[in-house]
Design a protein around this motif. Structure first.
Motif, PDB file in Angstrom:
ATOM      1  N   PHE A 213      -2.723  10.846   3.289  1.00  0.00           N
ATOM      2  CA  PHE A 213      -2.497  10.973   4.726  1.00  0.00           C
ATOM      3  C   PHE A 213      -3.764  11.536   5.351  1.00  0.00           C
ATOM      4  O   PHE A 213      -4.305  12.546   4.887  1.00  0.00           O
ATOM      5  CB  PHE A 213      -1.360  11.961   5.029  1.00  0.00           C
ATOM      6  N   ARG A 214      -4.246  10.902   6.426  1.00  0.00           N
ATOM      7  CA  ARG A 214      -5.507  11.382   6.981  1.00  0.00           C
ATOM      8  C   ARG A 214      -5.555  11.240   8.497  1.00  0.00           C
ATOM      9  O   ARG A 214      -4.823  10.443   9.095  1.00  0.00           O
ATOM     10  CB  ARG A 214      -6.678  10.641   6.363  1.00  0.00           C
ATOM     11  N   ARG A 215      -6.457  12.011   9.083  1.00  0.00           N
ATOM     12  CA  ARG A 215      -6.828  11.882  10.486  1.00  0.00           C
ATOM     13  C   ARG A 215      -8.305  11.554  10.492  1.00  0.00           C
ATOM     14  O   ARG A 215      -9.096  12.175   9.768  1.00  0.00           O
ATOM     15  CB  ARG A 215      -6.555  13.193  11.224  1.00  0.00           C
TER      16      ARG A 215
ATOM     17  N   ILE B  13      10.317   4.777   8.527  1.00  0.00           N
ATOM     18  CA  ILE B  13       9.854   5.908   9.325  1.00  0.00           C
ATOM     19  C   ILE B  13       8.925   5.369  10.403  1.00  0.00           C
ATOM     20  O   ILE B  13       7.915   4.725  10.115  1.00  0.00           O
ATOM     21  CB  ILE B  13       9.123   6.931   8.439  1.00  0.00           C
ATOM     22  N   ASP B  14       9.294   5.641  11.662  1.00  0.00           N
ATOM     23  CA  ASP B  14       8.578   5.056  12.805  1.00  0.00           C
ATOM     24  C   ASP B  14       8.305   6.142  13.835  1.00  0.00           C
ATOM     25  O   ASP B  14       9.227   6.678  14.439  1.00  0.00           O
ATOM     26  CB  ASP B  14       9.434   3.943  13.413  1.00  0.00           C
TER      27      ASP B  14
ATOM     28  N   ASP C  28       0.838  -1.196   0.000  1.00  0.00           N
ATOM     29  CA  ASP C  28       0.000   0.000   0.000  1.00  0.00           C
ATOM     30  C   ASP C  28       0.877   1.251   0.000  1.00  0.00           C
ATOM     31  O   ASP C  28       1.987   1.251   0.552  1.00  0.00           O
ATOM     32  CB  ASP C  28      -0.907   0.022   1.233  1.00  0.00           C
ATOM     33  N   VAL C  29       0.340   2.293  -0.615  1.00  0.00           N
ATOM     34  CA  VAL C  29       1.051   3.570  -0.713  1.00  0.00           C
ATOM     35  C   VAL C  29       0.250   4.631   0.028  1.00  0.00           C
ATOM     36  O   VAL C  29      -0.976   4.701  -0.101  1.00  0.00           O
ATOM     37  CB  VAL C  29       1.246   3.974  -2.192  1.00  0.00           C
ATOM     38  N   ALA C  30       0.932   5.470   0.813  1.00  0.00           N
ATOM     39  CA  ALA C  30       0.318   6.623   1.463  1.00  0.00           C
ATOM     40  C   ALA C  30       0.945   7.880   0.879  1.00  0.00           C
ATOM     41  O   ALA C  30       2.148   7.918   0.607  1.00  0.00           O
ATOM     42  CB  ALA C  30       0.530   6.573   2.971  1.00  0.00           C
TER      43      ALA C  30
ATOM     44  N   PHE D 286      -7.622  15.364   5.778  1.00  0.00           N
ATOM     45  CA  PHE D 286      -6.294  15.114   5.240  1.00  0.00           C
ATOM     46  C   PHE D 286      -5.260  15.832   6.097  1.00  0.00           C
ATOM     47  O   PHE D 286      -5.476  16.951   6.551  1.00  0.00           O
ATOM     48  CB  PHE D 286      -6.214  15.555   3.790  1.00  0.00           C
ATOM     49  N   THR D 287      -4.124  15.170   6.307  1.00  0.00           N
ATOM     50  CA  THR D 287      -3.178  15.645   7.301  1.00  0.00           C
ATOM     51  C   THR D 287      -1.751  15.273   6.920  1.00  0.00           C
ATOM     52  O   THR D 287      -1.417  15.170   5.735  1.00  0.00           O
ATOM     53  CB  THR D 287      -3.579  15.088   8.680  1.00  0.00           C
ATOM     54  N   SER D 288      -0.906  14.993   7.901  1.00  0.00           N
ATOM     55  CA  SER D 288       0.510  14.696   7.666  1.00  0.00           C
ATOM     56  C   SER D 288       0.783  13.202   7.787  1.00  0.00           C
ATOM     57  O   SER D 288      -0.042  12.436   8.298  1.00  0.00           O
ATOM     58  CB  SER D 288       1.362  15.433   8.699  1.00  0.00           C
ATOM     59  N   LEU D 289       1.962  12.795   7.332  1.00  0.00           N
ATOM     60  CA  LEU D 289       2.353  11.396   7.454  1.00  0.00           C
ATOM     61  C   LEU D 289       2.354  10.965   8.918  1.00  0.00           C
ATOM     62  O   LEU D 289       1.881   9.870   9.251  1.00  0.00           O
ATOM     63  CB  LEU D 289       3.736  11.177   6.843  1.00  0.00           C
ATOM     64  N   LYS D 290       2.868  11.820   9.790  1.00  0.00           N
ATOM     65  CA  LYS D 290       2.963  11.442  11.200  1.00  0.00           C
ATOM     66  C   LYS D 290       1.585  11.168  11.796  1.00  0.00           C
ATOM     67  O   LYS D 290       1.379  10.149  12.485  1.00  0.00           O
ATOM     68  CB  LYS D 290       3.666  12.548  11.984  1.00  0.00           C
TER      69      LYS D 290
END
Length: 464
Positions: A110-112, A154-155, A69-71, A127-131
Motif C-alpha cells: 500500500f503506498r502514497r 472494497i470501494d 495483482d495483490v496489494a 507506504f500507507t493504508s489500503l484506502k
C-alpha cells in the motif's frame, strides 16, 4: 523501511462521503488460485492482502481478468522473508514479483505517491493504508479491492457506482491524475472503448485540455495502449474517440490527414478516406492480430499524398507509398520487426485484388500460399465491407486459399536450379523467372514429373 503514513491525502477527504457497498461480492475463477494463495500466506504472516485493480473490475463485470495483482500492508522486506527469491526489480516502488502455482504475481505495498516530476513515475513513494493506495489510482473503476476469502469488494472512490453507470471517471482531480502519468490520457480512451463506457465530462474535458502532453510519453508505451484499442473490434469507434479527444492528431497525424480526402463515389460511397478507414476498422473480425489491425488502420495512409483528379479521382502508387510510410510509423512506435514486416507486405499488396480475375491459376495459388496472405485477405475483406461491399474478389481469393489448404503442403518445385544447370544453363538472374514460371505450370497440372519439366524447358526453347 518507510513508516506507514496514516494521514489523509486531499483525495481521501474528497471521497469521504462516497457510499460503501458492503453487499457487493465477487466469485473467484480457478485461475485466481495463485494470487489468492499468495494473499493468504501474507495474511497468515500477520499482514493484510487483497486482490486489487483491474482484476477486481473485470470480475465485477463478469469478464475474465488477464492477470491478478495483490496489494498488501507489508513492506518489500517482509514479502521477501515470506517468499525468498521473489523478484525485487520494482522494490524501490514497493513492488515485488512472487512465483506461485506456476504464475508470477505482482505484490505491491500500500503506498502514497510523491510528486511526478517526469509525468510518468513518482519521485518517491510512502507506504500507507489500503484506502490511500486505492485513492492514488487512475480511474474509479480500477480503484477497487477484494477480500480473497469472502470476495467482498472494497470501494472508497465510487468505482462500483461508475461500473453500474458505465462511466470512466478519474479518481479525484482529473488534471492531477493525468499530469502524474500522461499515459493515462490514452488509457482513459482505451478503457472507455474496450469496456463500452463513456468518459465522465470532467475527466473528458481534462483529457482534451491535456491531450498534446501525450507527446512526452515514450512511444512504445503509447503503442501498447493503441494496439489494444486497434485489436478491440469495432475499433473504428476507438479511432473516432481518439480523434475527438485530440490524441490522434498528436500520435498519428498521418491518419488525421486522411480527413476530407475525397474518394471516387462509385468505389467509395461511404465518404472520405478517414471515414472509410474507421469503417474498415469496424468491419474486422474479433481479436485481429496486431499486424492485421495496424495494416487496416494504415492501408490507405498513402492516399493524401497521391490524390489526383484525371478522368476521376485516383491515387496512383498509394499502396507503395503507404507501405514505405508504415515502416516509418512502425519504427516510431517501436513495433516489433515481425509486425512491421507483415503490415508492410499487406499494405503493399492490398490493391492486387483488383486484378485477381486476370491472374493465371498458378500465379493465384502461389500468391495464396504466401505467409502473409490470410492477414492480407482479412484486411481486403474489411476494406470491401467498409466501402462498396463487392466481395467477388474476396470469394475468388478464398477459393484459392481453400485449395492451398487442401494440399498438405505446396509441392516441391520440379524445375529448380539444379535441373536447369544439369540441362546446360548457366546460373544467373533469369533462373528465378524460369523456375517461377515452371512452378505456375506445375500448379496448373501441366508439369507433373521430372521428364515433364525437362520437356517444358526444351519446348520453351530455353535449352537445345
Amino acid at each position: 523501511m518507510s513508516p506507514i503514513c496514516n494521514s489523509c491525502s486531499p483525495n481521501v477527504a474528497m471521497w469521504e462521503n462516497v457510499p460503501y457497498h458492503p453487499s457487493m461480492k465477487i466469485s473467484f475463477p480457478p485461475d485466481a488460485r495463485a494470487s489468492r494463495s499468495v494473499a493468504r500466506k501474507i495474511n497468515e504472516a500477520g499482514g493484510e492482502a487483497y486482490l486489487i485493480g483491474g482484476c477486481v473490475r473485470d470480475l465485477c463485470l463478469g469478464r475474465a481478468p488477464k492477470d491478478y495483482d495483490v496489494a498488501t500492508s507489508l513492506p518489500p522486506e517482509a514479502i521477501l522473508t515470506i517468499f525468498p527469491g521473489a523478484n525485487e526489480t520494482g522494490k524501490s516502488f514497493g513492488v515485488m514479483r512472487v512465483r506461485s502455482h506456476g504464475s508470477e504475481i505482482e505484490v505491491a505495498t500500500f503506498r502514497r505517491d510523491g510528486p511526478y516530476s517526469d509525468g510518468r513515475r513518482p519521485d518517491f513513494v510512502e507506504f500507507t493504508s489500503l484506502k490511500e493506495d486505492i485513492l492514488r489510482r487512475d480511474f474509479t473503476v480500477n480503484a477497487l479491492a477484494a477480500d480473497v476469502e469472502t470476495g467482498e469488494v472494497i470501494d472508497h472512490s465510487g468505482g462500483l457506482d461508475d461500473l453500474a453507470k458505465k462511466i470512466i471517471r478519474a479518481v479525484g482531480k482529473p488534471e492531477a491524475r493525468f499530469e502524474e502519468d500522461r499515459l493515462r490520457l490514452i488509457r482513459a480512451v482505451r478503457f472507455a472503448h474496450v469496456l463500452g463506457f463513456t468518459i465522465e465530462p470532467g475527466t473528458w474535458n481534462a483529457l482534451r485540455a491535456l491531450a498534446k502532453k501525450i507527446s512526452s510519453v515514450a512511444m512504445e508505451r503509447v503503442a501498447d495502449e493503441l494496439t489494444k484499442i486497434l485489436c478491440c473490434v469495432p475499433s473504428g469507434a476507438g479511432i473516432r474517440l481518439l480523434d475527438e479527444s485530440g490524441l490522434l492528431e498528436v500520435i498519428l497525424p498521418e491518419v488525421t490527414r486522411m480527413k476530407n480526402v475525397a474518394q471516387p463515389e462509385q468505389f467509395h460511397p461511404e465518404g472520405d478516406v478517414f471515414i472509410h478507414t474507421c469503417l474498415v476498422m469496424d468491419q474486422l473480425k474479433p481479436d485481429p492480430s496486431p499486424a492485421v489491425a495496424w495494416a487496416a488502420l494504415l492501408h490507405d495512409v498513402g492516399k493524401p499524398d497521391t490524390f489526383m483528379v484525371t478522368d476521376r479521382i485516383r491515387f496512383h502508387g498509394h499502396a507503395e507509398l503507404g507501405a514505405r510510410m508504415c515502416r516509418k510509423i512502425g519504427r516510431r512506435f517501436r513495433l516489433s520487426n515481425a509486425v512491421i514486416d507483415r503490415m508492410h507486405d499487406v499494405i503493399l499488396e492490398h490493391q492486387k485484388f483488383g486484378d485477381i480475375d486476370k491472374m493465371r491459376p498458378g500465379r493465384l495459388k502461389r500468391w495464396a500460399a504466401m505467409p502473409h496472405f490470410e492477414e492480407l485477405l482479412e484486411v481486403h475483406r474489411a476494406d470491401c465491407a467498409g466501402s462498396h461491399a463487392d466481395m467477388s474478389a474476396y470469394e475468388t481469393a478464398c477459393a484459392a486459399l481453400d485449395e492451398i489448404r487442401r494440399l498438405a503442403a505446396m509441392p516441391a518445385k520440379i524445375v529448380n536450379g539444379e535441373l536447369l544447370i544439369e540441362l546446360g544453363l548457366e546460373a544467373g538472374p533469369s533462373f528465378r523467372e524460369i523456375i517461377e514460371e515452371a512452378y505456375e505450370a506445375q500448379l496448373e497440372g501441366r508439369i507433373n514429373t521430372r521428364d515433364d519439366g525437362i520437356a517444358w524447358v526444351r519446348i520453351r526453347s530455353i535449352v537445345p
